[in-house]
Design an enzyme around this catalytic site. Structure first.
Site, PDB file in Angstrom:
ATOM      1  N   ASP A  17       0.780  -1.248   0.000  1.00 25.32           N
ATOM      2  CA  ASP A  17       0.000   0.000   0.000  1.00 25.32           C
ATOM      3  C   ASP A  17       0.813   1.301   0.000  1.00 25.32           C
ATOM      4  O   ASP A  17       0.472   2.244   0.738  1.00 25.32           O
ATOM      5  CB  ASP A  17      -0.949   0.028   1.209  1.00 25.32           C
ATOM      6  N   LYS A 115      -6.961  -5.016  -2.682  1.00 26.38           N
ATOM      7  CA  LYS A 115      -7.740  -5.516  -1.541  1.00 26.38           C
ATOM      8  C   LYS A 115      -8.658  -4.434  -1.015  1.00 26.38           C
ATOM      9  O   LYS A 115      -8.449  -3.249  -1.275  1.00 26.38           O
ATOM     10  CB  LYS A 115      -6.784  -5.979  -0.442  1.00 26.38           C
ATOM     11  N   CYS A 160      -2.136  -2.851   7.770  1.00 26.19           N
ATOM     12  CA  CYS A 160      -1.953  -3.682   6.580  1.00 26.19           C
ATOM     13  C   CYS A 160      -0.653  -4.461   6.585  1.00 26.19           C
ATOM     14  O   CYS A 160      -0.640  -5.639   6.221  1.00 26.19           O
ATOM     15  CB  CYS A 160      -2.126  -2.833   5.329  1.00 26.19           C
TER      16      CYS A 160
END
Ligand code: VGL
Ligand code: ZN
Length: 212
Positions: A17, A115, A160
């Site tokens: 990310d 995701k 994450c």
């Protein structure tokens, strides 16, 4: 862990990310997020295999406080799968904020896993959505390529990166977090995540321990 680690062809660098919304000026900026870009770009030169993940939410995603009545950013709510932090709107698929940091080298990535695409379920881990059941396809991808050790980098340690490490172990991989290549919110979820990593056998290394 302080010894040197010799990298092999079954090692993979997973970059979590590194997107504009988590970097300075973004909708959900994480302190020092921009500082992971150079270390990660350097790591790309050392690893044969690189996979990227992207937080990729539809408009009206249930992890956004704006999708709930009378909620403020960072308050929590009960979802079918447990407690959910309500975030400012971030990483909406296709928006500027969902793009990778402009300086991140994405050329070496063999795959990009997205995701958080289900409007009703958040996904912190790059392996499973927050119901802890629905797979993203990451484990299958890594296994089919014969990868054994996952070296984790990216944003953010508490969520994450944190849950990706836990689920990586759960999925039978060896998981090693690269310290200088991760950024954290540094909030109250930080210490509990580091404790969980220790309990589950997630290793942490510095970049200078990795040799090609
Ligand atoms: C993340 C909060 C919400 C992360 C993603 O990448 O750590 N955190 N969505
Ligand atoms: Zn998100």
């Amino acid at each position: 862990m302080t010894e040197k680690i010799k990298l092999t062809t079954t090692d993979v660098l997973v970059v979590i990310d590194v997107q504009k919304d988590f970097c300075s000026g973004g909708a959900l900026a994480v302190q020092n997020a921009d500082a992971v870009v150079t270390p990660i770009n350097n790591l790309m030169e050392v690893f044969n295999n690189v996979v990227l993940s992207q937080d990729w939410h539809p408009v009206g995603h249930k992890s956004f406080y704006t999708s709930h009545e009378n909620k403020k950013p960072f308050e929590t709510t009960q979802m079918s799968y447990g407690q959910q932090i309500l975030w400012p709107e971030h990483c909406v698929a296709g928006t500027t904020g969902s793009e990778f940091h402009p300086d991140l080298n994405t050329l070496k990535a063999k795959a990009i896993i997205r995701k958080g695409t289900n409007v009703n379920i958040d996904s912190y881990s790059t392996f499973f959505e927050n119901d802890r059941k629905t797979p993203t396809g990451m484990a299958g991808y890594l296994r089919q390529n014969g990868f054994k050790r996952i070296f984790l980098s990216g944003i953010a340690t508490e969520y994450c990166v944190g849950f990706s490490a836990i689920d990586g172990i759960e999925e039978g991989f060896e998981v090693i977090v690269i310290k200088e290549a991760t950024a954290s919110f540094d909030n109250e979820d930080h210490a509990p995540m580091l404790k969980l990593w220790d309990e589950r056998g997630v290793a942490k290394v510095n970049m200078d321990q990795l040799i090609k």
